[in-house]
Design a protein around this motif. Structure first.
Motif, PDB file in Angstrom:
ATOM      1  N   LEU A 195       0.799  -1.224   0.000  1.00 20.70           N
ATOM      2  CA  LEU A 195       0.000   0.000   0.000  1.00 20.70           C
ATOM      3  C   LEU A 195       0.835   1.279   0.000  1.00 20.70           C
ATOM      4  CD1 LEU A 195      -2.689  -1.124   2.594  1.00 20.70           C
ATOM      5  CD2 LEU A 195      -3.065  -0.809   0.142  1.00 20.70           C
ATOM      6  N   ASP A 196       2.047   1.221   0.525  1.00 24.99           N
ATOM      7  CA  ASP A 196       2.858   2.431   0.625  1.00 24.99           C
ATOM      8  C   ASP A 196       3.783   2.630  -0.571  1.00 24.99           C
ATOM      9  OD1 ASP A 196       4.333   0.165   1.332  1.00 24.99           O
ATOM     10  OD2 ASP A 196       5.750   1.338   2.501  1.00 24.99           O
ATOM     11  N   ALA A 197       3.731   1.733  -1.557  1.00 26.51           N
ATOM     12  CA  ALA A 197       4.708   1.781  -2.647  1.00 26.51           C
ATOM     13  C   ALA A 197       4.420   2.888  -3.656  1.00 26.51           C
ATOM     14  CB  ALA A 197       4.761   0.427  -3.357  1.00 26.51           C
ATOM     15  N   PHE A 198       3.165   3.091  -4.013  1.00 25.02           N
ATOM     16  CA  PHE A 198       2.795   4.057  -5.050  1.00 25.02           C
ATOM     17  C   PHE A 198       1.570   4.836  -4.571  1.00 25.02           C
ATOM     18  CE2 PHE A 198       4.590   0.237  -7.021  1.00 25.02           C
ATOM     19  CZ  PHE A 198       5.714   0.788  -7.630  1.00 25.02           C
ATOM     20  N   LEU A 199       1.735   6.147  -4.401  1.00 26.56           N
ATOM     21  CA  LEU A 199       0.718   6.928  -3.698  1.00 26.56           C
ATOM     22  C   LEU A 199      -0.140   7.791  -4.615  1.00 26.56           C
ATOM     23  CD1 LEU A 199       2.715   7.955  -0.502  1.00 26.56           C
ATOM     24  CD2 LEU A 199       1.262   5.951  -0.883  1.00 26.56           C
ATOM     25  N   ASN A 200      -0.033   7.620  -5.928  1.00 29.76           N
ATOM     26  CA  ASN A 200      -0.964   8.309  -6.821  1.00 29.76           C
ATOM     27  C   ASN A 200      -1.363   7.350  -7.935  1.00 29.76           C
ATOM     28  OD1 ASN A 200       0.768   8.791  -9.335  1.00 29.76           O
ATOM     29  ND2 ASN A 200       2.025   9.763  -7.757  1.00 29.76           N
ATOM     30  N   SER A 201      -2.476   7.634  -8.587  1.00 27.84           N
ATOM     31  CA  SER A 201      -3.051   6.686  -9.533  1.00 27.84           C
ATOM     32  C   SER A 201      -2.147   6.444 -10.737  1.00 27.84           C
ATOM     33  CB  SER A 201      -4.434   7.169  -9.991  1.00 27.84           C
ATOM     34  OG  SER A 201      -4.344   8.448 -10.600  1.00 27.84           O
ATOM     35  N   SER A 202      -1.445   7.465 -11.194  1.00 26.96           N
ATOM     36  CA  SER A 202      -0.564   7.285 -12.353  1.00 26.96           C
ATOM     37  C   SER A 202       0.530   6.269 -12.051  1.00 26.96           C
ATOM     38  CB  SER A 202       0.064   8.619 -12.755  1.00 26.96           C
ATOM     39  OG  SER A 202      -0.920   9.532 -13.172  1.00 26.96           O
ATOM     40  N   ALA A 203       1.159   6.397 -10.873  1.00 27.80           N
ATOM     41  CA  ALA A 203       2.204   5.460 -10.482  1.00 27.80           C
ATOM     42  C   ALA A 203       1.640   4.057 -10.269  1.00 27.80           C
ATOM     43  CB  ALA A 203       2.904   5.954  -9.220  1.00 27.80           C
ATOM     44  N   GLN A 204       0.433   3.971  -9.719  1.00 30.31           N
ATOM     45  CA  GLN A 204      -0.192   2.669  -9.494  1.00 30.31           C
ATOM     46  C   GLN A 204      -0.496   1.974 -10.819  1.00 30.31           C
ATOM     47  OE1 GLN A 204      -3.505   4.072  -7.222  1.00 30.31           O
ATOM     48  NE2 GLN A 204      -2.321   4.273  -5.329  1.00 30.31           N
ATOM     49  N   ILE A 205      -0.983   2.730 -11.791  1.00 32.91           N
ATOM     50  CA  ILE A 205      -1.290   2.166 -13.104  1.00 32.91           C
ATOM     51  C   ILE A 205      -0.018   1.662 -13.786  1.00 32.91           C
ATOM     52  CG2 ILE A 205      -2.066   2.789 -15.434  1.00 32.91           C
ATOM     53  CD1 ILE A 205      -4.161   4.616 -14.019  1.00 32.91           C
ATOM     54  N   GLU A 206       1.059   2.429 -13.668  1.00 31.98           N
ATOM     55  CA  GLU A 206       2.340   2.002 -14.240  1.00 31.98           C
ATOM     56  C   GLU A 206       2.867   0.748 -13.547  1.00 31.98           C
ATOM     57  OE1 GLU A 206       5.117   5.189 -14.240  1.00 31.98           O
ATOM     58  OE2 GLU A 206       3.882   6.492 -15.494  1.00 31.98           O
ATOM     59  N   ALA A 207       2.704   0.684 -12.224  1.00 36.46           N
ATOM     60  CA  ALA A 207       3.170  -0.493 -11.476  1.00 36.46           C
ATOM     61  C   ALA A 207       2.410  -1.745 -11.893  1.00 36.46           C
ATOM     62  CB  ALA A 207       3.021  -0.248  -9.983  1.00 36.46           C
ATOM     63  N   LEU A 208       1.122  -1.618 -12.128  1.00 36.29           N
ATOM     64  CA  LEU A 208       0.333  -2.756 -12.603  1.00 36.29           C
ATOM     65  C   LEU A 208       0.833  -3.235 -13.965  1.00 36.29           C
ATOM     66  CD1 LEU A 208      -3.180  -1.435 -11.538  1.00 36.29           C
ATOM     67  CD2 LEU A 208      -2.123  -3.531 -10.668  1.00 36.29           C
ATOM     68  N   GLU A 209       1.243  -2.291 -14.795  1.00 28.05           N
ATOM     69  CA  GLU A 209       1.753  -2.627 -16.123  1.00 28.05           C
ATOM     70  C   GLU A 209       3.024  -3.475 -16.038  1.00 28.05           C
ATOM     71  OE1 GLU A 209       1.113  -2.727 -20.072  1.00 28.05           O
ATOM     72  OE2 GLU A 209      -0.108  -1.466 -18.745  1.00 28.05           O
ATOM     73  N   GLU A 210       3.768  -3.319 -14.949  1.00 24.67           N
ATOM     74  CA  GLU A 210       5.033  -4.032 -14.793  1.00 24.67           C
ATOM     75  C   GLU A 210       4.864  -5.475 -14.307  1.00 24.67           C
ATOM     76  OE1 GLU A 210       8.072  -2.873 -15.658  1.00 24.67           O
ATOM     77  OE2 GLU A 210       6.913  -1.212 -16.513  1.00 24.67           O
ATOM     78  N   ILE A 211       3.663  -5.840 -13.883  1.00 26.16           N
ATOM     79  CA  ILE A 211       3.433  -7.218 -13.436  1.00 26.16           C
ATOM     80  C   ILE A 211       3.456  -8.142 -14.649  1.00 26.16           C
ATOM     81  CG2 ILE A 211       1.799  -8.802 -12.331  1.00 26.16           C
ATOM     82  CD1 ILE A 211       0.774  -6.469 -10.687  1.00 26.16           C
ATOM     83  N   SER A 212       4.221  -9.191 -14.560  1.00 21.62           N
ATOM     84  CA  SER A 212       4.297 -10.160 -15.658  1.00 21.62           C
ATOM     85  C   SER A 212       3.547 -11.432 -15.272  1.00 21.62           C
ATOM     86  CB  SER A 212       5.755 -10.477 -15.998  1.00 21.62           C
ATOM     87  OG  SER A 212       6.427 -10.998 -14.859  1.00 21.62           O
ATOM     88  N   PHE A 213       3.142 -12.182 -16.277  1.00 24.54           N
ATOM     89  CA  PHE A 213       2.322 -13.372 -16.034  1.00 24.54           C
ATOM     90  C   PHE A 213       3.147 -14.650 -16.116  1.00 24.54           C
ATOM     91  CE2 PHE A 213      -0.299 -16.860 -17.779  1.00 24.54           C
ATOM     92  CZ  PHE A 213      -1.121 -17.038 -16.679  1.00 24.54           C
ATOM     93  N   SER A 214       2.962 -15.496 -15.130  1.00 25.80           N
ATOM     94  CA  SER A 214       3.460 -16.865 -15.194  1.00 25.80           C
ATOM     95  C   SER A 214       2.583 -17.704 -14.272  1.00 25.80           C
ATOM     96  CB  SER A 214       4.928 -16.960 -14.759  1.00 25.80           C
ATOM     97  OG  SER A 214       5.088 -16.515 -13.432  1.00 25.80           O
ATOM     98  N   THR A 215       2.196 -18.864 -14.739  1.00 22.43           N
ATOM     99  CA  THR A 215       1.294 -19.718 -13.971  1.00 22.43           C
ATOM    100  C   THR A 215       1.957 -20.183 -12.674  1.00 22.43           C
ATOM    101  OG1 THR A 215       0.232 -20.496 -15.991  1.00 22.43           O
ATOM    102  CG2 THR A 215      -0.058 -21.847 -14.025  1.00 22.43           C
ATOM    103  N   ILE A 216       1.190 -20.131 -11.571  1.00 22.39           N
ATOM    104  CA  ILE A 216       1.664 -20.608 -10.268  1.00 22.39           C
ATOM    105  C   ILE A 216       0.911 -21.888  -9.941  1.00 22.39           C
ATOM    106  CG2 ILE A 216       1.935 -20.069  -7.819  1.00 22.39           C
ATOM    107  CD1 ILE A 216       1.784 -17.106  -8.560  1.00 22.39           C
TER     108      ILE A 216
END
Length: 326
Positions: A195-216
């Motif tokens: 919760l403390d990593a990205f404190l505005n919506s623009s940064a949060q949207i960019e952080a979501l973009e950085e998540i990559s997919f791999s099956t767990i």
């Protein structure tokens, strides 16, 4: 540098600052309100909503979305936005970071507001533009500490992943004063950011973009909820004590390992954490797991989709489910 040179420099900087702020507050073509602004002033009374860690343009937009908004106070150092329900309620503060603004509602509102330009909602509601181009009126949106928990088990493919991420990015842009955390799960749970990593919506949207997919491998939702409860909420860094905690789970409920799930869900809810579930193509067994997991009222907090691409058509229901928890 002499005293006179310093004085001239200060006056020059003050003048330029006044011009820049005045320009920012008067431009309408860029989606901002026209009206009268006052430097070194703030709202004296009648504040009905405060938004923290936001920009000036977002502060003005927050006013435009609310029929009851008559004045705006903004501090350029704390990035705090105050919306007032009264006209002519400015107070001189002497703080050069303070800006007071009174919108001119006789102007034509910016096209970026879409159907909300017509101010279709009541004074107790916020107008939200939907992905479809239509609008919905929601009882006043409030602050939320939101965790999105995404199913990365074998039942999720890359198309599902991109649809979930795209929707969450869109959702973040619709909420006000949101702190966001993200986690993915299968047999193990991975917290992507807190919760403390990205404190505005623009940064949060960019952080979501950085998540990559791999099956767990695996499907242990109980373990995921336990980890979020202990590592993201429950007084952890970034978890605001005065703000409602919400977990939004997107998962395939039919294939979940449910041993002791009820006990974990009860512990999470007992700490005031609200759970909204989105289940993909559930059978009767899947609905039983959704019923076990979601917060009351179940009819508001259980949503289902055939495919995650259907999420954009359900944004009004999801927004309302999150907002009803607040």
């Amino acid at each position: 540098m002499g005293i006179w040179s310093q004085t001239k420099q200060i006056y020059k900087m003050s003048f330029l600052l006044s011009v820049l702020i005045g320009y920012a507050l008067s431009v309408c073509n860029n989606g901002r309100l026209e009206g009268e602004s006052f430097l070194e002033h703030h709202i004296s009374k009648g504040v009905f909503k405060t938004v923290t860690t936001t920009g000036l343009a977002a502060c003005q937009r927050a006013c435009m979305e609310r029929s009851k908004c008559k004045s705006v106070g903004y501090n350029r150092e704390t990035l705090s936005c105050s919306l007032g329900k009264l006209n002519d309620n400015k107070l001189f503060t002497g703080d050069r970071a303070d800006v007071y603004f009174e919108p001119d509602w006789n102007q034509t509102l910016p096209e970026s507001l879409g159907p909300c330009r017509s101010r279709l909602c009541s004074k107790t509601e916020t107008c939200v533009v939907l992905w479809s181009g239509n609008h919905t009126c929601i009882t006043e949106l409030r602050s939320v500490d939101l965790t999105v928990l995404l199913d990365f088990s074998k039942n999720t493919n890359e198309t599902d992943f991109h649809a979930m991420i795209s929707y969450v990015q869109h959702l973040v842009g619709q909420l006000h004063d949101v702190r966001l955390a993200a986690a993915v799960f299968g047999g193990v749970t991975s917290i992507k950011f807190r919760l403390d990593a990205f404190l505005n919506s623009s940064a949060q949207i960019e952080a979501l973009e950085e998540i990559s997919f791999s099956t767990i491998t695996g499907n242990k939702i109980k373990r995921a909820l336990n980890k979020i409860h202990g590592k993201i909420y429950n007084g952890s860094i970034g978890d605001r004590p005065e703000v409602q905690d919400v977990i939004l789970i997107m998962f395939y409920p039919d294939d979940m390992f449910t041993s002791n799930l009820q006990e974990t869900v009860t512990a999470v809810k007992s700490d005031g954490i609200h759970i909204v579930t989105v289940g993909k193509a559930p059978s009767d067994d899947g609905y039983a797991i959704l019923n076990m997991t979601a917060s009351e009222p179940l009819e508001e907090n259980i949503l289902t989709v055939s495919e995650y691409s259907d999420l954009l058509g359900m944004e009004s229901q999801i927004l309302k489910a999150i907002n009803l928890s607040l």
